[in-house]
Design an enzyme around this catalytic site. Structure first.
Site, short mmCIF file in Angstrom:
data_model
loop_
_atom_site.label_atom_id
_atom_site.label_comp_id
_atom_site.label_asym_id
_atom_site.label_seq_id
_atom_site.Cartn_x
_atom_site.Cartn_y
_atom_site.Cartn_z
N THR A 63 3.93 -4.17 -6.62
CA THR A 63 3.63 -4.25 -8.05
C THR A 63 4.91 -4.01 -8.88
OG1 THR A 63 2.00 -3.60 -9.72
CG2 THR A 63 2.97 -1.83 -8.46
N ASN A 104 -6.11 16.38 -1.89
CA ASN A 104 -7.16 17.03 -2.70
C ASN A 104 -8.52 16.34 -2.56
OD1 ASN A 104 -6.84 14.71 -4.17
ND2 ASN A 104 -6.20 15.71 -6.08
N TYR A 121 -6.57 6.09 2.95
CA TYR A 121 -6.60 4.88 3.81
C TYR A 121 -5.30 4.73 4.61
CZ TYR A 121 -6.48 -0.21 4.71
OH TYR A 121 -6.36 -1.45 5.27
N TYR A 149 -0.29 2.08 -13.77
CA TYR A 149 -0.12 2.34 -12.33
C TYR A 149 1.26 1.86 -11.87
CZ TYR A 149 -0.30 1.49 -7.32
OH TYR A 149 0.01 1.45 -5.97
N SER A 189 5.16 0.00 -4.13
CA SER A 189 4.27 -1.15 -4.11
C SER A 189 5.00 -2.40 -4.58
CB SER A 189 3.11 -0.85 -5.07
OG SER A 189 2.40 -2.02 -5.37
N LYS A 204 4.79 3.93 -10.54
CA LYS A 204 5.58 3.69 -9.33
C LYS A 204 7.06 3.45 -9.68
CE LYS A 204 2.37 3.96 -6.21
NZ LYS A 204 2.34 5.09 -5.27
N ASP A 231 -3.80 20.13 -4.23
CA ASP A 231 -3.22 19.12 -5.10
C ASP A 231 -1.69 19.24 -5.04
OD1 ASP A 231 -2.35 17.77 -7.63
OD2 ASP A 231 -4.52 17.64 -7.94
N GLY A 237 -4.19 -9.96 -15.80
CA GLY A 237 -3.06 -9.25 -15.17
C GLY A 237 -2.69 -9.78 -13.80
N TYR A 297 4.94 -1.68 -0.32
CA TYR A 297 3.89 -2.36 0.44
C TYR A 297 3.43 -3.59 -0.33
CZ TYR A 297 3.04 2.63 1.71
OH TYR A 297 3.13 3.94 2.04
P1 NAD Z 1 -6.02 6.28 -0.97
O1 NAD Z 1 -6.63 6.55 -2.29
O2 NAD Z 1 -6.92 5.92 0.16
O3 NAD Z 1 -5.14 7.52 -0.51
C1 NAD Z 1 -4.46 8.37 -1.42
C2 NAD Z 1 -4.82 9.81 -1.07
O4 NAD Z 1 -4.14 10.69 -1.96
C3 NAD Z 1 -6.32 10.10 -1.19
O5 NAD Z 1 -6.78 10.70 -0.01
C4 NAD Z 1 -6.41 11.04 -2.39
O6 NAD Z 1 -7.48 11.97 -2.24
C5 NAD Z 1 -5.05 11.71 -2.36
N1 NAD Z 1 -4.58 12.20 -3.66
C6 NAD Z 1 -4.55 11.56 -4.85
N2 NAD Z 1 -4.01 12.33 -5.81
C7 NAD Z 1 -3.65 13.50 -5.20
C8 NAD Z 1 -3.04 14.69 -5.65
N3 NAD Z 1 -2.68 14.84 -6.92
N4 NAD Z 1 -2.84 15.69 -4.76
C9 NAD Z 1 -3.22 15.56 -3.45
N5 NAD Z 1 -3.80 14.44 -2.98
C10 NAD Z 1 -4.01 13.43 -3.83
O7 NAD Z 1 -4.92 5.13 -1.18
P2 NAD Z 1 -4.06 4.34 -0.11
O8 NAD Z 1 -4.47 2.91 -0.18
O9 NAD Z 1 -4.04 5.03 1.19
O10 NAD Z 1 -2.63 4.42 -0.81
C11 NAD Z 1 -1.68 5.41 -0.47
C12 NAD Z 1 -0.45 5.23 -1.33
O11 NAD Z 1 0.06 3.91 -1.17
C13 NAD Z 1 -0.70 5.41 -2.83
O12 NAD Z 1 0.40 6.09 -3.39
C14 NAD Z 1 -0.77 3.99 -3.34
O13 NAD Z 1 -0.38 3.90 -4.69
C15 NAD Z 1 0.22 3.29 -2.43
N6 NAD Z 1 -0.05 1.85 -2.31
C16 NAD Z 1 -1.28 1.41 -1.93
C17 NAD Z 1 -1.55 0.05 -1.87
C18 NAD Z 1 -2.91 -0.47 -1.49
O14 NAD Z 1 -3.22 -1.61 -1.85
N7 NAD Z 1 -3.74 0.30 -0.78
C19 NAD Z 1 -0.52 -0.87 -2.17
C20 NAD Z 1 0.73 -0.39 -2.52
C21 NAD Z 1 0.96 0.99 -2.59
N1 UFG Z 2 -9.55 -11.28 -5.68
C1 UFG Z 2 -10.71 -12.01 -5.88
N2 UFG Z 2 -11.89 -11.34 -5.95
C2 UFG Z 2 -11.99 -9.99 -5.79
C3 UFG Z 2 -10.80 -9.25 -5.58
C4 UFG Z 2 -9.59 -9.93 -5.54
O1 UFG Z 2 -10.67 -13.23 -6.02
O2 UFG Z 2 -13.10 -9.43 -5.86
C5 UFG Z 2 -8.26 -12.01 -5.59
C6 UFG Z 2 -7.26 -11.61 -6.66
O3 UFG Z 2 -7.43 -12.38 -7.81
C7 UFG Z 2 -5.93 -11.86 -5.94
C8 UFG Z 2 -6.24 -11.55 -4.47
O4 UFG Z 2 -7.67 -11.65 -4.36
O5 UFG Z 2 -5.58 -13.22 -6.02
C9 UFG Z 2 -5.82 -10.15 -4.03
O6 UFG Z 2 -6.36 -9.19 -4.93
P1 UFG Z 2 -6.33 -7.61 -4.62
O7 UFG Z 2 -7.00 -6.93 -5.75
O8 UFG Z 2 -6.83 -7.36 -3.26
O9 UFG Z 2 -4.76 -7.29 -4.59
P2 UFG Z 2 -3.65 -7.44 -5.72
O10 UFG Z 2 -2.55 -8.26 -5.12
O11 UFG Z 2 -4.20 -7.91 -6.99
O12 UFG Z 2 -3.20 -5.94 -5.93
C10 UFG Z 2 -3.06 -5.01 -4.86
C11 UFG Z 2 -3.29 -3.61 -5.40
C12 UFG Z 2 -2.20 -3.24 -6.36
C13 UFG Z 2 -0.89 -3.36 -5.67
C14 UFG Z 2 -0.71 -4.75 -5.12
C15 UFG Z 2 0.54 -4.83 -4.31
O13 UFG Z 2 -4.54 -3.53 -6.07
O14 UFG Z 2 -2.35 -1.92 -6.76
O15 UFG Z 2 -1.82 -5.09 -4.27
O16 UFG Z 2 0.57 -3.84 -3.33
F1 UFG Z 2 0.10 -3.11 -6.53
#
Ligand code: NAD
Ligand code: UFG
Length: 338
Positions: free
Chosen positions: A127, A33, A12, A149, A125, A153, A59, A294, A177
């Site tokens: 988190t 991967n 994404y 998770y 993150s 990080k 990978d 959580g 992020y």
């Molecule tokens: P995503 O799952 O869409 O993208 C991650 C990509 O990494 C995927 O395409 C997956 O196939 C690839 N991947 C996973 N393990 C791998 C491996 N061992 N080798 C090669 N490729 C691998 O997720 P995203 O939302 O684009 O997130 C990207 C990064 O940002 C992640 O590290 C995630 O932890 C971090 N992040 C995401 C969010 C969020 O809410 N989306 C928030 C904070 C941090």
């Molecule tokens: N929520 C709902 N219903 C749903 C999903 C979420 O009410 O179906 C609420 C949650 O309780 C929260 C808010 O919407 O109050 C946002 O929830 P998300 O799951 O979208 O996001 P979080 O903040 O819980 O967590 C996300 C990622 C984590 C990351 C964090 C900070 O899932 O991995 O953002 O980047 F660490």
């Protein structure tokens, strides 16, 4: 032309960042991967920028794959997105998370070292702030994790800090992020989660296209204005710009620097729902359910440091987020499978 290795670049946030890099004249080389992504995204990137990014299916834990990539291209820097991100799954299968995220990062760092490439932007993150004592959150807040998770990080952040302390040739930027949402304005790329979405925005969007019946709002008794959880939702193209700015701001005495990447504004679940309904013209039914285990009440960023040091601020507002989210979802109701 600068060559950037983008691990997880088919995902994404990675795919949106690849578009920004290519539009700015960078040569993006993706290693992914496809564990949580679809190769169709490469055709979509081609439709947006007019060229397909270089793609190696592999990978990051595979040293041979990385050695081949570093030997074939003179990589100037790395953006490391590859990893797993589902909090609930990480509690069930911690080893899958430590292996993909921590072992994957170590494998990448070793390969970078072997090939004399020592600039890396890391996807961290918010988190890592655990349950913050107050908001807005600044980068110097105490760090903690409540699940594997988040722990992965934190571990990677620690490894990067230690490496930079030990050897000044390493330059690391940790982007923490907040909540990435939205999609590219073309509607050609966006978030396409496997199975039932864990996160709020894709869940709402899938209710709107009829893939899910209703939104479950997890708790309305938090100490927030309307009782629902408050988060800092950041447009994924603003996030992509932050990676660009991070690449442009490496400097010799860089070391390891962490930046919050958010907007500085918090919105509640119900505010998000209403803003989406307004942008899409769709009714999104919902019911109030118990709190999700959580979850924290409120999280939003103070983003002064990223403004000062990497010259980055979020430019897209909530209306833009909702417009782009709906454009993506309504044009691709089944994601990349359409
Ligand atoms: P995503 O799952 O869409 O993208 C991650 C990509 O990494 C995927 O395409 C997956 O196939 C690839 N991947 C996973 N393990 C791998 C491996 N061992 N080798 C090669 N490729 C691998 O997720 P995203 O939302 O684009 O997130 C990207 C990064 O940002 C992640 O590290 C995630 O932890 C971090 N992040 C995401 C969010 C969020 O809410 N989306 C928030 C904070 C941090
Ligand atoms: N929520 C709902 N219903 C749903 C999903 C979420 O009410 O179906 C609420 C949650 O309780 C929260 C808010 O919407 O109050 C946002 O929830 P998300 O799951 O979208 O996001 P979080 O903040 O819980 O967590 C996300 C990622 C984590 C990351 C964090 C900070 O899932 O991995 O953002 O980047 F660490």
């Amino acid at each position: 032309m600068k060559k950037v290795l983008v691990t997880g670049g088919a995902g994404y946030i990675g795919s949106h960042t690849v578009v920004t890099l290519m539009e700015r004249g960078y040569h993006a080389i993706i290693v992914d991967n496809l564990d949580n992504s679809n190769a169709e995204v490469l055709n979509r990137i081609n439709s947006i920028v007019g060229t397909k990014p270089d793609f190696i299916e592999g990978d990051v834990r595979d040293a041979d794959v990385l050695d081949r990539v570093f030997s074939s291209y003179e990589i100037d820097g790395v953006i490391h997105f590859a990893g797993l991100k589902a909090v609930g799954e990480s509690v069930e299968k911690p080893m899958r998370y430590y292996s993909n995220n921590v072992e994957g990062s170590i494998s990448l760092l070793k390969a970078m070292d072997r090939h004399d490439c020592r600039k890396l932007v890391f996807s961290s993150s918010s988190t890592v702030y655990g349950d913050p004592v107050r908001v807005p959150i600044t980068e110097d807040f105490p760090l903690s994790a409540t699940n594997p998770y988040g722990q992965s990080k934190l571990m990677i952040e620690t490894i990067l800090r230690d490496l930079a302390n030990a050897n000044s040739q390493w330059q690391f930027t940790l982007l923490r992020y907040f909540n990435p949402v939205g999609a590219h304005a073309s509607g050609l790329i966006g978030e396409d989660p496997n199975g039932i979405p864990n996160n709020l925005m894709p869940y709402i969007a899938q209710v709107a296209v009829g893939r899910l019946n209703k939104l479950n709002v997890f708790g309305d008794d938090y100490p927030t204005e309307d009782g629902t959880g408050v988060r800092d939702y950041i447009h994924v193209m603003d996030l992509a710009d932050a990676h660009m700015q991070a690449l442009l701001h490496f400097k010799p005495d860089h070391g390891c620097r962490a930046y919050n990447i958010g907007t500085g504004n918090g919105y509640s679940v119900l505010q998000m729902l209403q803003a989406f309904e307004k942008a899409s013209g769709k009714d999104v039914p919902y019911s109030i359910e118990a709190r999700r285990s959580g979850d924290i009440a409120e999280s939003y960023a103070n983003c002064e440091l990223s403004k000062q040091e990497i010259d980055w601020v979020a430019r897209r507002d909530l209306d833009q987020i909702m417009k782009d989210q709906w454009n993506w979802q309504s044009n691709n109701p089944n994601g990349y499978k359409d």
